[in-house]
Design a protein around this motif. Structure first.
Motif, PDB file in Angstrom:
ATOM      1  N   TYR A  54       0.816  -1.211   0.000  1.00 41.44           N
ATOM      2  CA  TYR A  54       0.000   0.000   0.000  1.00 41.44           C
ATOM      3  C   TYR A  54       0.849   1.260   0.000  1.00 41.44           C
ATOM      4  O   TYR A  54       0.414   2.312  -0.485  1.00 41.44           O
ATOM      5  CB  TYR A  54      -0.996  -0.016   1.160  1.00 41.44           C
ATOM      6  CG  TYR A  54      -2.221  -0.835   0.824  1.00 41.44           C
ATOM      7  CD1 TYR A  54      -3.213  -0.313  -0.003  1.00 41.44           C
ATOM      8  CD2 TYR A  54      -2.369  -2.137   1.289  1.00 41.44           C
ATOM      9  CE1 TYR A  54      -4.322  -1.064  -0.337  1.00 41.44           C
ATOM     10  CE2 TYR A  54      -3.480  -2.894   0.956  1.00 41.44           C
ATOM     11  CZ  TYR A  54      -4.451  -2.355   0.129  1.00 41.44           C
ATOM     12  OH  TYR A  54      -5.546  -3.101  -0.222  1.00 41.44           O
ATOM     13  N   GLY A  58       0.374   4.182  -2.772  1.00 44.18           N
ATOM     14  CA  GLY A  58       0.286   5.611  -2.470  1.00 44.18           C
ATOM     15  C   GLY A  58       1.308   6.434  -3.225  1.00 44.18           C
ATOM     16  O   GLY A  58       1.037   7.585  -3.598  1.00 44.18           O
ATOM     17  N   ASP A  63      -3.600  10.801  -6.523  1.00 44.95           N
ATOM     18  CA  ASP A  63      -4.928  11.333  -6.217  1.00 44.95           C
ATOM     19  C   ASP A  63      -5.271  11.052  -4.752  1.00 44.95           C
ATOM     20  O   ASP A  63      -4.793  10.076  -4.152  1.00 44.95           O
ATOM     21  CB  ASP A  63      -5.982  10.697  -7.132  1.00 44.95           C
ATOM     22  CG  ASP A  63      -6.030   9.185  -6.995  1.00 44.95           C
ATOM     23  OD1 ASP A  63      -6.969   8.678  -6.359  1.00 44.95           O
ATOM     24  OD2 ASP A  63      -5.098   8.510  -7.492  1.00 44.95           O
ATOM     25  N   ASP A  64      -6.078  11.917  -4.201  1.00 43.69           N
ATOM     26  CA  ASP A  64      -6.397  11.837  -2.769  1.00 43.69           C
ATOM     27  C   ASP A  64      -7.071  10.522  -2.390  1.00 43.69           C
ATOM     28  O   ASP A  64      -6.788   9.951  -1.319  1.00 43.69           O
ATOM     29  CB  ASP A  64      -7.312  13.001  -2.370  1.00 43.69           C
ATOM     30  CG  ASP A  64      -6.571  14.329  -2.409  1.00 43.69           C
ATOM     31  OD1 ASP A  64      -5.320  14.300  -2.405  1.00 43.69           O
ATOM     32  OD2 ASP A  64      -7.233  15.381  -2.441  1.00 43.69           O
ATOM     33  N   ALA A  65      -7.961  10.009  -3.246  1.00 43.53           N
ATOM     34  CA  ALA A  65      -8.697   8.785  -2.914  1.00 43.53           C
ATOM     35  C   ALA A  65      -7.739   7.596  -2.763  1.00 43.53           C
ATOM     36  O   ALA A  65      -7.850   6.816  -1.806  1.00 43.53           O
ATOM     37  CB  ALA A  65      -9.730   8.497  -4.004  1.00 43.53           C
ATOM     38  N   SER A  66      -6.802   7.459  -3.684  1.00 50.29           N
ATOM     39  CA  SER A  66      -5.857   6.343  -3.624  1.00 50.29           C
ATOM     40  C   SER A  66      -4.948   6.461  -2.410  1.00 50.29           C
ATOM     41  O   SER A  66      -4.655   5.469  -1.732  1.00 50.29           O
ATOM     42  CB  SER A  66      -5.006   6.291  -4.897  1.00 50.29           C
ATOM     43  OG  SER A  66      -5.810   6.002  -6.022  1.00 50.29           O
ATOM     44  N   ARG A  67      -4.515   7.683  -2.138  1.00 48.86           N
ATOM     45  CA  ARG A  67      -3.616   7.871  -0.991  1.00 48.86           C
ATOM     46  C   ARG A  67      -4.352   7.668   0.327  1.00 48.86           C
ATOM     47  O   ARG A  67      -3.784   7.114   1.281  1.00 48.86           O
ATOM     48  CB  ARG A  67      -2.973   9.253  -1.061  1.00 48.86           C
ATOM     49  CG  ARG A  67      -1.981   9.372  -2.206  1.00 48.86           C
ATOM     50  CD  ARG A  67      -1.033  10.507  -2.051  1.00 48.86           C
ATOM     51  NE  ARG A  67       0.077  10.395  -2.983  1.00 48.86           N
ATOM     52  CZ  ARG A  67       1.115  11.211  -2.991  1.00 48.86           C
ATOM     53  NH1 ARG A  67       1.197  12.196  -2.119  1.00 48.86           N
ATOM     54  NH2 ARG A  67       2.077  11.032  -3.878  1.00 48.86           N
ATOM     55  N   ASP A  68      -5.601   8.114   0.393  1.00 53.17           N
ATOM     56  CA  ASP A  68      -6.379   7.878   1.620  1.00 53.17           C
ATOM     57  C   ASP A  68      -6.565   6.381   1.855  1.00 53.17           C
ATOM     58  O   ASP A  68      -6.450   5.900   2.992  1.00 53.17           O
ATOM     59  CB  ASP A  68      -7.749   8.560   1.507  1.00 53.17           C
ATOM     60  CG  ASP A  68      -7.663  10.072   1.658  1.00 53.17           C
ATOM     61  OD1 ASP A  68      -6.584  10.556   2.091  1.00 53.17           O
ATOM     62  OD2 ASP A  68      -8.642  10.764   1.339  1.00 53.17           O
ATOM     63  N   LYS A  69      -6.846   5.635   0.785  1.00 49.56           N
ATOM     64  CA  LYS A  69      -7.007   4.186   0.902  1.00 49.56           C
ATOM     65  C   LYS A  69      -5.703   3.538   1.360  1.00 49.56           C
ATOM     66  O   LYS A  69      -5.696   2.686   2.263  1.00 49.56           O
ATOM     67  CB  LYS A  69      -7.423   3.592  -0.439  1.00 49.56           C
ATOM     68  CG  LYS A  69      -7.571   2.072  -0.403  1.00 49.56           C
ATOM     69  CD  LYS A  69      -7.965   1.514  -1.763  1.00 49.56           C
ATOM     70  CE  LYS A  69      -8.065  -0.006  -1.720  1.00 49.56           C
ATOM     71  NZ  LYS A  69      -8.428  -0.572  -3.051  1.00 49.56           N
ATOM     72  N   LEU A  71      -3.170   4.915   3.004  1.00 52.92           N
ATOM     73  CA  LEU A  71      -2.844   5.266   4.387  1.00 52.92           C
ATOM     74  C   LEU A  71      -3.734   4.528   5.383  1.00 52.92           C
ATOM     75  O   LEU A  71      -3.276   4.122   6.459  1.00 52.92           O
ATOM     76  CB  LEU A  71      -2.971   6.779   4.582  1.00 52.92           C
ATOM     77  CG  LEU A  71      -1.888   7.627   3.894  1.00 52.92           C
ATOM     78  CD1 LEU A  71      -2.224   9.106   3.984  1.00 52.92           C
ATOM     79  CD2 LEU A  71      -0.528   7.349   4.523  1.00 52.92           C
ATOM     80  N   SER A  72      -5.010   4.329   5.020  1.00 56.10           N
ATOM     81  CA  SER A  72      -5.917   3.595   5.907  1.00 56.10           C
ATOM     82  C   SER A  72      -5.468   2.154   6.066  1.00 56.10           C
ATOM     83  O   SER A  72      -5.477   1.599   7.176  1.00 56.10           O
ATOM     84  CB  SER A  72      -7.343   3.636   5.351  1.00 56.10           C
ATOM     85  OG  SER A  72      -7.834   4.968   5.331  1.00 56.10           O
TER      86      SER A  72
END
Length: 261
Positions: A54, A58, A63-69, A71-72
């Motif tokens: 992951y 990242g 894009d924010d969505a991929s990075r948020d996923k 990091l989660s």
């Protein structure tokens, strides 16, 4: 003319017997440590692969969505790593073999932290039935943990194509001073002819260690019985070929719990 062993011979035989028992206990302890180390290593490897994959995701996707996923997922894996670390450190820190009031439900939880991913990998689901009224037992937590891990690993190995393990804990129905812990699998079962020897040292129904490097030494169940006997408890096995195997452990309730009752 009959030759009877003299006092010196008898003393030497007793000393040899004690030495051999000590060597057996050492080998049993090493086998248990090896399986625990193997389990912890596999679990950490799973966590690290999740973090690495992951982290790469990242980096590749901005894009924010991929990075948020990413990091989660990394956070969840890190929290799991912390649980594994705390479980192992707790066992390493508490090296005391002294007997004290012990909550078996906590030992079950810590065992599943170490074995959760392994069970998933081999398509084994684990069900628990824990009576909240179960009193504490008089036991060494470290020793009983070794017994529980061994039984759970054996149960997993008995189900090549996956299956179900049931862990049941509760007060004995026929004796208020006893707690019963059962580990039942839906695996291949054990031949009736093998059951009388199942707790003998160096006897094993397996060909050898499986692909995970666990089991097959013939020392695990012998160590389990020795530990439970030392707790003034009992361990027995029930098995039917094609239907599975159950190990039932009976341990005495701690004096504090009996007094409270």
């Amino acid at each position: 003319m009959s030759s009877q062993p003299n006092a010196a011979d008898t003393t030497e035989l007793i000393a040899q017997n004690q030495y051999l028992k000590g060597e057996l206990r050492r080998l049993q302890s090493m086998a248990a440590l090896g399986e625990l180390t193997s389990t912890a290593t596999h679990e950490f490897n799973n966590v690290l692969m999740t973090v690495i994959n992951y982290a790469k995701l990242g980096i590749r996707n901005r894009d924010d969505a991929s990075r948020d996923k990413a990091l989660s997922k990394i956070l969840a894996a890190s929290e799991r790593a912390a649980k594994i670390t705390n479980t192992i450190l707790a066992q390493a820190k508490n090296r005391s073999e002294s007997f004290e009031p012990t909550d078996l439900s906590e030992l079950i939880s810590s065992s599943m932290v170490l074995l959760e991913r392994e069970m998933q990998r081999y398509r084994v689901s684990v069900e628990t039935q824990i009576d909240p009224a179960t009193p504490r037992v008089h036991a060494s937590g470290n020793q009983v943990s070794r017994v529980l891990l061994n039984l759970l690993i054996n149960a997993r190995q008995a189900m090549d194509g996956g299956g179900t393990i049931l862990i049941k804990l509760g007060p004995s129905r026929d004796d208020s001073g006893i707690v019963e812990l059962m580990v039942r699998d839906s695996g291949s079962g054990i031949e009736q002819s093998a059951l009388p020897r199942i707790f003998d040292a160096y006897y094993s129904t397996k060909d050898g260690p499986d692909e995970s490097g666990k089991g097959g030494t013939g020392l695990g169940l012998a160590a389990c019985k020795e530990i439970i006997d030392a707790h003034q408890g009992r361990i027995r096995v029930e098995s039917t070929v094609g239907r599975g195997t159950a190990f039932i452990i009976r341990l005495p309730v701690s004096a504090d719990a009996q007094a409270a009752a």
